[in-house]
Motif scaffolding. Structure first.
Motif, PDB file in Angstrom:
ATOM      1  N   ARG A 375      52.963  54.808  -9.211  1.00 12.20           N
ATOM      2  CA  ARG A 375      51.730  54.838  -8.408  1.00 12.20           C
ATOM      3  C   ARG A 375      51.914  55.712  -7.162  1.00 12.20           C
ATOM      4  O   ARG A 375      51.033  56.499  -6.796  1.00 12.20           O
ATOM      5  N   ALA A 376      53.069  55.563  -6.508  1.00 10.31           N
ATOM      6  CA  ALA A 376      53.316  56.367  -5.303  1.00 10.31           C
ATOM      7  C   ALA A 376      53.464  57.843  -5.651  1.00 10.31           C
ATOM      8  O   ALA A 376      52.907  58.713  -4.959  1.00 10.31           O
ATOM      9  N   TYR A 377      54.195  58.156  -6.725  1.00  8.66           N
ATOM     10  CA  TYR A 377      54.384  59.550  -7.114  1.00  8.66           C
ATOM     11  C   TYR A 377      53.068  60.184  -7.553  1.00  8.66           C
ATOM     12  O   TYR A 377      52.843  61.381  -7.316  1.00  8.66           O
ATOM     13  N   GLU A 378      52.194  59.405  -8.186  1.00  4.86           N
ATOM     14  CA  GLU A 378      50.904  59.959  -8.593  1.00  4.86           C
ATOM     15  C   GLU A 378      50.094  60.356  -7.365  1.00  4.86           C
ATOM     16  O   GLU A 378      49.432  61.405  -7.348  1.00  4.86           O
ATOM     17  N   ARG A 379      50.131  59.531  -6.317  1.00  7.36           N
ATOM     18  CA  ARG A 379      49.414  59.879  -5.084  1.00  7.36           C
ATOM     19  C   ARG A 379      50.022  61.137  -4.449  1.00  7.36           C
ATOM     20  O   ARG A 379      49.294  62.023  -3.981  1.00  7.36           O
ATOM     21  N   ARG A 380      51.348  61.218  -4.435  1.00  6.05           N
ATOM     22  CA  ARG A 380      52.005  62.392  -3.839  1.00  6.05           C
ATOM     23  C   ARG A 380      51.707  63.650  -4.660  1.00  6.05           C
ATOM     24  O   ARG A 380      51.493  64.735  -4.097  1.00  6.05           O
ATOM     25  N   SER A 401      50.232  70.116 -14.571  1.00  2.00           N
ATOM     26  CA  SER A 401      51.305  69.164 -14.860  1.00  2.00           C
ATOM     27  C   SER A 401      50.796  67.765 -14.584  1.00  2.00           C
ATOM     28  O   SER A 401      50.070  67.546 -13.618  1.00  2.00           O
ATOM     29  N   HIS A 402      51.176  66.827 -15.452  1.00  3.19           N
ATOM     30  CA  HIS A 402      50.724  65.443 -15.295  1.00  3.19           C
ATOM     31  C   HIS A 402      51.895  64.467 -15.345  1.00  3.19           C
ATOM     32  O   HIS A 402      51.720  63.323 -15.740  1.00  3.19           O
ATOM     33  N   ALA A 403      53.070  64.928 -14.957  1.00  2.00           N
ATOM     34  CA  ALA A 403      54.238  64.054 -15.050  1.00  2.00           C
ATOM     35  C   ALA A 403      55.318  64.540 -14.103  1.00  2.00           C
ATOM     36  O   ALA A 403      55.252  65.642 -13.549  1.00  2.00           O
ATOM     37  N   GLY A 404      56.334  63.685 -13.928  1.00  2.00           N
ATOM     38  CA  GLY A 404      57.544  64.102 -13.248  1.00  2.00           C
ATOM     39  C   GLY A 404      57.524  63.968 -11.743  1.00  2.00           C
ATOM     40  O   GLY A 404      56.665  63.302 -11.158  1.00  2.00           O
ATOM     41  N   LEU A 405      58.483  64.651 -11.120  1.00  2.00           N
ATOM     42  CA  LEU A 405      58.698  64.552  -9.680  1.00  2.00           C
ATOM     43  C   LEU A 405      58.579  65.905  -8.990  1.00  2.00           C
ATOM     44  O   LEU A 405      59.009  66.058  -7.853  1.00  2.00           O
ATOM     45  N   HIS A 406      58.009  66.902  -9.661  1.00  2.35           N
ATOM     46  CA  HIS A 406      57.859  68.196  -9.003  1.00  2.35           C
ATOM     47  C   HIS A 406      56.645  68.940  -9.546  1.00  2.35           C
ATOM     48  O   HIS A 406      56.129  68.636 -10.621  1.00  2.35           O
ATOM     49  N   LEU A 407      56.199  69.915  -8.780  1.00  3.14           N
ATOM     50  CA  LEU A 407      55.143  70.829  -9.166  1.00  3.14           C
ATOM     51  C   LEU A 407      55.655  72.255  -9.051  1.00  3.14           C
ATOM     52  O   LEU A 407      56.416  72.579  -8.124  1.00  3.14           O
ATOM     53  N   ALA A 408      55.238  73.105  -9.975  1.00  2.00           N
ATOM     54  CA  ALA A 408      55.544  74.535  -9.893  1.00  2.00           C
ATOM     55  C   ALA A 408      54.256  75.286  -9.583  1.00  2.00           C
ATOM     56  O   ALA A 408      53.159  74.880  -9.984  1.00  2.00           O
ATOM     57  N   ARG A 455      61.002  62.695  -2.703  1.00  5.19           N
ATOM     58  CA  ARG A 455      61.551  62.182  -1.445  1.00  5.19           C
ATOM     59  C   ARG A 455      60.734  62.560  -0.213  1.00  5.19           C
ATOM     60  O   ARG A 455      61.200  62.371   0.906  1.00  5.19           O
ATOM     61  N   VAL A 456      59.559  63.109  -0.412  1.00  3.54           N
ATOM     62  CA  VAL A 456      58.739  63.459   0.747  1.00  3.54           C
ATOM     63  C   VAL A 456      57.653  62.405   0.898  1.00  3.54           C
ATOM     64  O   VAL A 456      56.982  62.029  -0.056  1.00  3.54           O
ATOM     65  N   ASP A 457      57.475  61.891   2.110  1.00  3.72           N
ATOM     66  CA  ASP A 457      56.421  60.922   2.364  1.00  3.72           C
ATOM     67  C   ASP A 457      55.062  61.577   2.166  1.00  3.72           C
ATOM     68  O   ASP A 457      54.870  62.765   2.462  1.00  3.72           O
ATOM     69  N   GLU A 458      54.116  60.790   1.697  1.00  5.89           N
ATOM     70  CA  GLU A 458      52.774  61.325   1.476  1.00  5.89           C
ATOM     71  C   GLU A 458      52.192  61.901   2.764  1.00  5.89           C
ATOM     72  O   GLU A 458      51.513  62.934   2.751  1.00  5.89           O
ATOM     73  N   SER A 459      52.485  61.262   3.886  1.00  5.84           N
ATOM     74  CA  SER A 459      51.949  61.742   5.169  1.00  5.84           C
ATOM     75  C   SER A 459      52.574  63.059   5.605  1.00  5.84           C
ATOM     76  O   SER A 459      52.033  63.734   6.497  1.00  5.84           O
ATOM     77  N   ASP A 460      53.708  63.433   5.011  1.00  3.81           N
ATOM     78  CA  ASP A 460      54.377  64.681   5.386  1.00  3.81           C
ATOM     79  C   ASP A 460      53.950  65.864   4.518  1.00  3.81           C
ATOM     80  O   ASP A 460      54.340  67.012   4.803  1.00  3.81           O
TER      81      ASP A 460
END
Length: 474
Positions: A375-380, A401-408, A455-460
């Motif tokens: 849920r948190a990663y989806e918001r980020r 992209s609809h998965a994972g922990l990074h965007l290109a 590892r980056v906060d949504e607010s950052d």
């Protein structure tokens, strides 16, 4: 004289990279001007410029405006010499080449965290079930507990293998008995075991390009000939696979580093190709737990009817990288070979964390932690996509992209700076990102940036992207 059998750009790059690795070209040495070297080699100036661009993208050289191209200072991070001197033993030429090729990856990983840290592949440690993990370990170390007095099974704890079998049957439709599972020290260790069980020196391994450099180096270190294969919006190009490939390595759920999934039709095409060619397919499902919205596509393993797919999973992204726990699912015909390689290399892993993980999986704690993280990663993910679209609409285009922990994100042609220069300028501004160019084995066919949001906060995210926009625009 260049070897006529090799592409000229690659040949020039390789000669210069080897010379840098072996110390023939020392840090600070000025390379010949592209026009002069082109005349000396009898090639076009564009060919030499392309080779220099690849050296620049990999951090082996640096360009100084008005002065030329110079060999960069590469941090070796070797053990300090003893009082007897530096030692007579040096790595083989092949390993020295790999040291050069991996220098950008090592440098990127070694950089200290930035104020706005869009590091790739790192999860948020706050979602790790710390209390439950500590409780499970303490339970197994209580005074009355019976501790294992023998080396463990090379395949791993029976309890953990059974728990993994139940877990992947539900989450990925990978339905196998526990005997087909070998517990590993993460995904790369598992891929190493499989490769050592399958490959002979000189065998061909086909690998997505761009792809993960340490995996490419792993195959090369085992004596394989690694052939980069381009990808498109549907995944690896099956029509470009080398006919003699013994292994095809792929990341179908979330292509690394671009991020798109392999289409259903391309998955079927790959499996049919592997069956015809009698090749193995290594399916690295490194972060499939984090899929946002879209229905997950069937794993290659679940579609395989010939026993040619080896499924690789890891808990590094869903728990902590430092736990070093992963697994491979092998066809029964390969299981004994992989277990043998595990036995002769390091025998077995620590049973305590394996037993703790088995309990975490079976109790539902793991699933709960993953849901919270997802849920948190989806918001980020959504916030990062929106910020890039808003702040850099004319310079970047994100890869769907609809998965994972990074965007290109691809740099548009009108972007004023190269990806390598953006990365350096962003670092100066306190923003950590990676360049897509770093992940190519050959000359990059596209350029852009890779931004992790684990590892980056949504607010950052918004202030970090605003600074990134400054880096892109100069």
């Amino acid at each position: 004289m260049l070897d006529g059998t090799a592409p000229r750009v690659a040949a020039i790059y390789r000669r210069l990279a080897d010379a840098i690795a072996e110390g023939v070209l020392r840090p600070g040495t000025r390379l010949p001007a592209t026009r002069r070297l082109a005349q000396d080699l009898g090639v076009s100036r564009n060919t030499v410029a392309a080779a220099y661009d690849r050296l620049l993208a990999e951090g082996l050289v640096e360009s100084r405006v008005g002065a030329g191209t110079f060999v960069a200072a590469i941090e070796r991070r070797l053990r300090a010499p003893s009082s007897r001197g530096g030692g007579a033993l040096v790595p083989s030429p092949a390993v020295r080449r790999l040291l050069v090729e991996l220098a950008p990856e090592v440098s990127a990983q070694a950089r200290p965290p930035a104020r706005y840290d869009f590091a790739v592949g790192l999860p948020d440690p706050r979602f790790f079930p710390r209390d439950e993990w500590r409780r499970e370990l303490a339970h197994r170390l209580r005074p009355t507990a019976v501790l294992e007095t023998h080396y463990g099974d090379p395949a791993g704890s029976a309890a953990l293998r059974a728990a993994i079998a139940r877990h992947i049957a539900v989450t990925r439709a990978v339905r196998v008995p526990p005997d087909d599972i070998v517990v590993t020290h993460g995904a790369q260790h598992g891929i190493s075991l499989v490769a050592r069980a399958l490959l002979a020196p000189g065998d061909v391994v086909a690998m997505e390009d761009p792809g993960y450099p340490p995996i490419r180096a792993l195959f090369a270190s085992l004596g394989a000939r690694v052939v980069p294969v381009p990808v498109d919006e549907q995944g690896i190009r099956v029509d470009r696979l080398p006919a003699r490939a013994a292994i095809v390595y792929t990341t179908p759920s979330h292509q690394f580093p671009l991020g798109m999934p392999m289409s259903s039709s391309r998955r079927q095409e790959l499996l049919e190709w592997a069956d015809r060619r009698r090749a193995a397919v290594i399916e690295d499902d490194y972060d499939s737990e984090f899929r946002f919205g879209a229905r997950p596509l069937d794993s290659l393993h679940s579609l395989d009817r010939s026993g040619r797919v080896v499924y690789v999973g890891t808990f590094s992204k869903s728990l902590l990288p430092s736990l070093r726990l992963g697994f491979v699912v092998t066809p029964p015909s390969l299981a004994d070979g992989v277990r043998l390689i595990r036995r002769v290399s390091d025998w077995s892993a620590d049973p305590l964390p394996q037993e703790a993980l088995a309990a975490i999986l079976d109790s539902g704690v793991f699933a709960t932690a993953v849901r919270r993280a997802r849920r948190a990663y989806e918001r980020r993910h959504a916030a990062l996509h929106a910020a890039l679209t808003r702040e850099l609409p004319h310079e970047l285009v994100t890869v769907p992209s609809h998965a994972g922990l990074h965007l290109a994100a691809h740099l548009r042609p009108q972007a004023p700076r190269s990806a390598a220069r953006v990365v350096e300028r962003a670092h100066e501004l306190g923003v950590r990102v990676r360049s897509i160019d770093e992940f190519y084995a050959g000359r990059p066919s596209t350029t852009g940036l890779v931004l992790g949001f684990g590892r980056v906060d949504e607010s950052d995210i918004d202030p970090g992207v605003r600074l990134l926009a400054q880096a892109v625009r100069g």
